[in-house]
Design a protein around this motif. Sequence first.
Motif, PDB file in Angstrom:
ATOM      1  N   THR A   1      21.151  -2.769  23.155  1.00 49.42           N
ATOM      2  CA  THR A   1      20.536  -4.113  23.482  1.00 49.42           C
ATOM      3  C   THR A   1      19.353  -3.935  24.369  1.00 49.42           C
ATOM      4  O   THR A   1      18.473  -4.785  24.473  1.00 49.42           O
ATOM      5  CB  THR A   1      21.605  -5.152  23.775  1.00 49.42           C
ATOM      6  OG1 THR A   1      22.702  -4.843  22.954  1.00 49.42           O
ATOM      7  CG2 THR A   1      21.275  -6.415  23.708  1.00 49.42           C
TER       8      THR A   1
ATOM      9  N   ARG B   1      16.070  -5.418  22.933  1.00 50.05           N
ATOM     10  CA  ARG B   1      15.863  -6.915  23.291  1.00 50.05           C
ATOM     11  C   ARG B   1      15.089  -6.852  24.639  1.00 50.05           C
ATOM     12  O   ARG B   1      13.783  -7.327  24.609  1.00 50.05           O
ATOM     13  CB  ARG B   1      17.176  -7.570  23.342  1.00 50.05           C
ATOM     14  CG  ARG B   1      16.703  -8.917  23.857  1.00 50.05           C
ATOM     15  CD  ARG B   1      17.882  -9.926  23.683  1.00 50.05           C
ATOM     16  NE  ARG B   1      17.515 -11.244  24.242  1.00 50.05           N
ATOM     17  CZ  ARG B   1      16.912 -12.265  23.367  1.00 50.05           C
ATOM     18  NH1 ARG B   1      16.530 -11.706  22.010  1.00 50.05           N
ATOM     19  NH2 ARG B   1      16.448 -13.110  23.882  1.00 50.05           N
TER      20      ARG B   1
ATOM     21  N   THR C   1      19.713 -10.307  14.219  1.00 51.18           N
ATOM     22  CA  THR C   1      20.116  -9.791  15.788  1.00 51.18           C
ATOM     23  C   THR C   1      20.889 -10.467  16.421  1.00 51.18           C
ATOM     24  O   THR C   1      21.703  -9.994  17.221  1.00 51.18           O
ATOM     25  CB  THR C   1      18.846 -10.001  16.388  1.00 51.18           C
ATOM     26  OG1 THR C   1      18.103 -11.289  16.322  1.00 51.18           O
ATOM     27  CG2 THR C   1      17.668  -8.988  15.878  1.00 51.18           C
TER      28      THR C   1
ATOM     29  N   PHE D   1      21.466 -13.480  25.341  1.00 54.98           N
ATOM     30  CA  PHE D   1      22.073 -12.523  24.758  1.00 54.98           C
ATOM     31  C   PHE D   1      22.452 -11.223  25.933  1.00 54.98           C
ATOM     32  O   PHE D   1      23.528 -10.662  25.454  1.00 54.98           O
ATOM     33  CB  PHE D   1      21.288 -11.513  23.905  1.00 54.98           C
ATOM     34  CG  PHE D   1      21.078 -12.564  22.452  1.00 54.98           C
ATOM     35  CD1 PHE D   1      21.914 -13.212  22.153  1.00 54.98           C
ATOM     36  CD2 PHE D   1      19.632 -12.278  21.876  1.00 54.98           C
ATOM     37  CE1 PHE D   1      21.486 -13.923  20.930  1.00 54.98           C
ATOM     38  CE2 PHE D   1      19.360 -12.975  20.918  1.00 54.98           C
ATOM     39  CZ  PHE D   1      20.576 -13.789  20.380  1.00 54.98           C
ATOM     40  N   THR D   2      22.061 -11.011  26.968  1.00 46.59           N
ATOM     41  CA  THR D   2      22.294  -9.826  27.824  1.00 46.59           C
ATOM     42  C   THR D   2      22.339 -10.386  29.269  1.00 46.59           C
ATOM     43  O   THR D   2      21.746 -11.311  29.588  1.00 46.59           O
ATOM     44  CB  THR D   2      21.288  -8.854  27.566  1.00 46.59           C
ATOM     45  OG1 THR D   2      20.073  -9.124  28.087  1.00 46.59           O
ATOM     46  CG2 THR D   2      20.997  -8.410  25.986  1.00 46.59           C
TER      47      THR D   2
ATOM     48  N   TYR E   1      23.602  -8.605  18.270  1.00 43.11           N
ATOM     49  CA  TYR E   1      23.931  -8.711  20.134  1.00 43.11           C
ATOM     50  C   TYR E   1      25.192  -9.441  20.554  1.00 43.11           C
ATOM     51  O   TYR E   1      25.788  -8.887  21.532  1.00 43.11           O
ATOM     52  CB  TYR E   1      22.587  -9.325  20.584  1.00 43.11           C
ATOM     53  CG  TYR E   1      21.549  -8.605  20.287  1.00 43.11           C
ATOM     54  CD1 TYR E   1      21.368  -7.264  20.564  1.00 43.11           C
ATOM     55  CD2 TYR E   1      20.250  -9.415  20.419  1.00 43.11           C
ATOM     56  CE1 TYR E   1      20.190  -6.751  20.511  1.00 43.11           C
ATOM     57  CE2 TYR E   1      18.790  -8.822  20.198  1.00 43.11           C
ATOM     58  CZ  TYR E   1      18.989  -7.299  20.034  1.00 43.11           C
ATOM     59  OH  TYR E   1      17.673  -6.645  19.961  1.00 43.11           O
TER      60      TYR E   1
ATOM     61  N   ALA F   1      17.105  -1.918  17.435  1.00 42.84           N
ATOM     62  CA  ALA F   1      18.427  -1.663  17.851  1.00 42.84           C
ATOM     63  C   ALA F   1      19.469  -0.827  17.429  1.00 42.84           C
ATOM     64  O   ALA F   1      20.089  -0.305  18.015  1.00 42.84           O
ATOM     65  CB  ALA F   1      19.175  -3.221  17.762  1.00 42.84           C
TER      66      ALA F   1
END
Lengths: 571, 84
Positions: A400, A404, A30, A101-102, A34, A424
């Motif tokens: 994502t 996520r 992952t 990650f985001t 990502y 994902a």
Amino acid sequence: MGIQGWTFLIVGLTFALYIFIAYLSRAGTTGEFYIAGGRVSPLANGLATAADWMSAASFISMAGLISFMGRDGSVYLMGWTGGYVLLALLLAPYLRKFGKFTVPDFVGDRYYSTAARMVAVVCAVFISFTYVAGQMRGVGIVFSRFLEVDISTGVIIGMVIVFFYAVLGGMKGITYTQVAQYCVLIFAYLVPAIFISMLMTGNIVPQIGFGGTLADGSGEYLLDRLDGLSTEMGFDPYTDGSKSTIDVFFITAALMVGTAGLPHVIVRFFTVPKVRDARISAGYALLFIAILYTTAPAVAGFARANLLDTVKDAPYSEVPEWFTSWEETGLIEFDDKNGDGIINYTPDAETNELYIDQDIMVLANPEIAQLPNWVIGLVAAGGLAAALSTAAGLLLVISTAVARDLIRRTFVPDITQQRELLFARVAAGGAVIVAGYFGINPPGFVAQTVAFAFGLAAASFFPAILLGIFSNRMNKEGAISGMIAGILFTAGYIIYFAFMFPELNNAENWLFGISPEGIGTLGMIINLVIAVSVSRFTKVPPVEIREMVERIRVPRDLDKDEVKPPTRIGD
Amino acid sequence: MKSKAQQYWRQNLIYLAILLAIWFVVSYGAGILFVDWLDQFRMGGFKLGFWFAQQGSIYVFVILIFVYVWLMNRLDKKFEYNEV
């Protein structure tokens, strides 16, 4: 070899390259899916960000737009580059230090709230979908024009390619594909621009030729000639503006802040190893973008001067070949209203006899300059590279956000990595199909989506992230109410003027004379004011959040004895 | 006595204020608010305000980010934040 043969060859070769790269850099975890494992070099990230950011609109439409808007076109030039200064100075290094990650990750964790995370997820998905619909349409149009397939077939070919490298490779595959796509698109943009600059001004550098003298021996400056031609034909001088200063100000600000708040650009700064890499890669990204963005106004000026020169009082029977070949596509139309056989091109709709689609300014350039057929194939490949790279970046944000932020962080926290990766990929695949659907059946509002995507990013994400870093007093109550107020105001204003009452959409009815394109700036100000006011009347954020804010402000965690709990409230 | 982190952050804010002031002056100032006034000056074929709006501001943006990178790398070194 003919135009179509060259186009097939060059587009085919570039696609084979993208797929080959995607296969080599496929994601296994992952983290790789990502953020490409967080191991992308700053230079590669700069190149990838530039390709990610420059869409079909930048490549195909922008020079044409500027060519018709003259000085007012500066809103795009400054707006779409100045945002990188905000991104590099105010967001990128701190988000990298935060190290998740985001964007919803940051918003959710910083504001210790699932509600804030959800608001951010909805914004990210909405912004990305509105934007990606336009890209898929762009892919379809380029295919249909150069390969002579219909738009739907073109969109489906684009979907298959994006599906392959976004679903298989995730961020890792996208990153290295985008590096290749940047090289293709910038080469494709510069080759015709350099040739035309040489032909018109004798200068090999378009940026300098733009301010130089004409090569026709008159010794006249290109821009003076352009102003003269424009006024003679009844247009405003090219180097003067016709939009109001307040509107230009607000549109530029909305595009700048929107750029800094677009989720697919922000996530790219999570992929580099260190904070200092995030800073320098924002610099590289803007440098690579600036190569195209400083060439675009020159291309616009050359194309405009060339066009006016060609059509000014010209008998229709004597127009050059490129004029008639673009007439066949319907992108140039001549309607001899007074029947005198002469082209009357005027700003007045009553007497004007010439319709020109803005998009042909870039696409027709090679023909206008009588460049070889391979250059036309190259321009097609460049336009596709620009559209596909942006589409892939946006699709990854959507997948994502679903895999996520919704599934792992909200609903199924104990999911295994393998299953999360599967989700994902499924989400990326689903997003490709929805994007393709919108590309084939574009909702009527595609033209306005740019204002939408930027205005919403400016009014929602940017203030929340900015305050999250620069004010450790900002709490979840403030951030959530600010985001909601900003989005509702901006979306409401745009929907009111663009969809409900388009007949009222003029300067007399606008609030303070601000057009829907610029209203995101006011939305951002409303967001800031409400967020700050609400936070002052509600609880201070918990100590661990205040410590987290202290930590993301410095590049490396300090020795333990230096980390003291904050003793003073407010910042 | 303020902690190292607070001093570092303070210096960072000073850099930001200076660089963002320049950012504002070249784009919103030279390119929008004072563009007509600047247009009375010329640089080759360019009217100066027009040049800032369509070219100059972009060059300055690129320079600003690289100056920021240089300043911050120097600051990192001074405060011994050498990331590995």
